[in-house]
Design a protein around this motif. Structure first.
Motif, PDB file in Angstrom:
ATOM      1  N   ILE A   1      -5.730  11.251   3.157  1.00 33.41           N
ATOM      2  CA  ILE A   1      -6.542  10.119   3.622  1.00 33.41           C
ATOM      3  C   ILE A   1      -6.637   9.056   2.538  1.00 33.41           C
ATOM      4  CG2 ILE A   1      -8.878   9.400   4.272  1.00 33.41           C
ATOM      5  CD1 ILE A   1      -9.195  12.095   5.679  1.00 33.41           C
ATOM      6  N   PHE A   2      -6.839   9.494   1.291  1.00 34.45           N
ATOM      7  CA  PHE A   2      -6.944   8.532   0.191  1.00 34.45           C
ATOM      8  C   PHE A   2      -5.634   7.772  -0.016  1.00 34.45           C
ATOM      9  CE2 PHE A   2      -6.463   7.492  -4.319  1.00 34.45           C
ATOM     10  CZ  PHE A   2      -7.521   6.595  -4.448  1.00 34.45           C
ATOM     11  N   VAL A   3      -4.523   8.506  -0.059  1.00 32.22           N
ATOM     12  CA  VAL A   3      -3.221   7.862  -0.293  1.00 32.22           C
ATOM     13  C   VAL A   3      -2.896   6.904   0.848  1.00 32.22           C
ATOM     14  CG1 VAL A   3      -0.735   8.310  -0.414  1.00 32.22           C
ATOM     15  CG2 VAL A   3      -2.306   9.672  -1.778  1.00 32.22           C
TER      16      VAL A   3
ATOM     17  N   SER B   1      -4.982   5.309   2.775  1.00 28.58           N
ATOM     18  CA  SER B   1      -5.847   4.132   2.733  1.00 28.58           C
ATOM     19  C   SER B   1      -5.436   3.149   1.634  1.00 28.58           C
ATOM     20  CB  SER B   1      -7.304   4.546   2.541  1.00 28.58           C
ATOM     21  OG  SER B   1      -7.501   5.081   1.241  1.00 28.58           O
ATOM     22  N   GLN B   2      -4.735   3.618   0.623  1.00 31.30           N
ATOM     23  CA  GLN B   2      -4.328   2.765  -0.488  1.00 31.30           C
ATOM     24  C   GLN B   2      -2.955   2.125  -0.306  1.00 31.30           C
ATOM     25  OE1 GLN B   2      -6.507   2.078  -3.002  1.00 31.30           O
ATOM     26  NE2 GLN B   2      -7.923   3.311  -1.797  1.00 31.30           N
ATOM     27  N   LEU B   3      -2.225   2.515   0.720  1.00 32.03           N
ATOM     28  CA  LEU B   3      -0.884   1.968   0.929  1.00 32.03           C
ATOM     29  C   LEU B   3      -0.933   0.480   1.288  1.00 32.03           C
ATOM     30  CD1 LEU B   3       0.833   4.807   2.995  1.00 32.03           C
ATOM     31  CD2 LEU B   3       1.286   4.179   0.637  1.00 32.03           C
ATOM     32  N   GLU B   4       0.046  -0.250   0.809  1.00 31.47           N
ATOM     33  CA  GLU B   4       0.134  -1.678   1.108  1.00 31.47           C
ATOM     34  C   GLU B   4       0.474  -1.925   2.570  1.00 31.47           C
ATOM     35  OE1 GLU B   4       2.721  -3.771  -1.531  1.00 31.47           O
ATOM     36  OE2 GLU B   4       1.795  -2.898  -3.312  1.00 31.47           O
TER      37      GLU B   4
ATOM     38  N   MET C   1      -7.045   0.743   7.214  1.00 26.80           N
ATOM     39  CA  MET C   1      -7.743   2.018   7.094  1.00 26.80           C
ATOM     40  C   MET C   1      -8.458   2.074   5.754  1.00 26.80           C
ATOM     41  SD  MET C   1      -6.010   5.747   7.353  1.00 26.80           S
ATOM     42  CE  MET C   1      -6.895   7.202   6.921  1.00 26.80           C
ATOM     43  N   SER C   2      -9.754   2.355   5.796  1.00 29.68           N
ATOM     44  CA  SER C   2     -10.510   2.489   4.561  1.00 29.68           C
ATOM     45  C   SER C   2     -10.716   3.967   4.262  1.00 29.68           C
ATOM     46  CB  SER C   2     -11.866   1.783   4.686  1.00 29.68           C
ATOM     47  OG  SER C   2     -12.624   2.386   5.710  1.00 29.68           O
TER      48      SER C   2
END
Length: 124
Positions: free
Chosen positions: A68-70, A72-75, A81-82
């Motif tokens: 979920i973290f990865v 949400s950080q994708l360009e 998605m937060s």
């Protein structure tokens, strides 16, 4: 989707526990011959099922949170998605994962406690 994944995981856990118990017929027979009671054999198998369920839930949660973290950080997502932890779903997954693992272990322990000592020693 969550229920389907938990169901599939519980079937895999049940299969693992039943196969583990059937492969250890001689070992269980030896423990019973040395003085283990049926209750002690059941408790041992239930403890194994609990530990398998706990490990599966812990590893699954860690990988899920990381995913979920990865994501949400994708360009590519561009703020679509937060990063939020679905606490309700996580609690449900913990309860269901451990509960279904204990249920699968109970089935396996029930069959192991019914084994005859003499026949289980002869099979090895």
């Amino acid at each position: 989707m969550l229920f389907m994944m938990i169901g599939l995981a519980s079937i895999g856990t049940a299969n693992t526990l039943v196969m583990n118990t059937m492969e250890r017929i001689t070992e269980i027979g030896t423990m019973r011959a040395l003085g283990f009671t049926k209750q002690q054999v059941r408790k041992m198998i239930l403890a194994e099922g609990f530990l398998i369920g706990l490990a599966g839930v812990a590893i699954g949660m860690a990988i899920g949170v990381l995913l979920i973290f990865v994501t949400s950080q994708l360009e590519i997502m561009e703020g679509f998605m937060s990063f939020q932890l679905p606490v309700g779903n996580m609690i449900l997954a913990i309860i269901a994962g451990i509960g279904l693992s204990l249920g699968a272990a109970w089935i396996s322990s029930h069959s192991a406690s019914k084994m005859d000592i003499q026949s289980s020693l002869k099979e090895g």
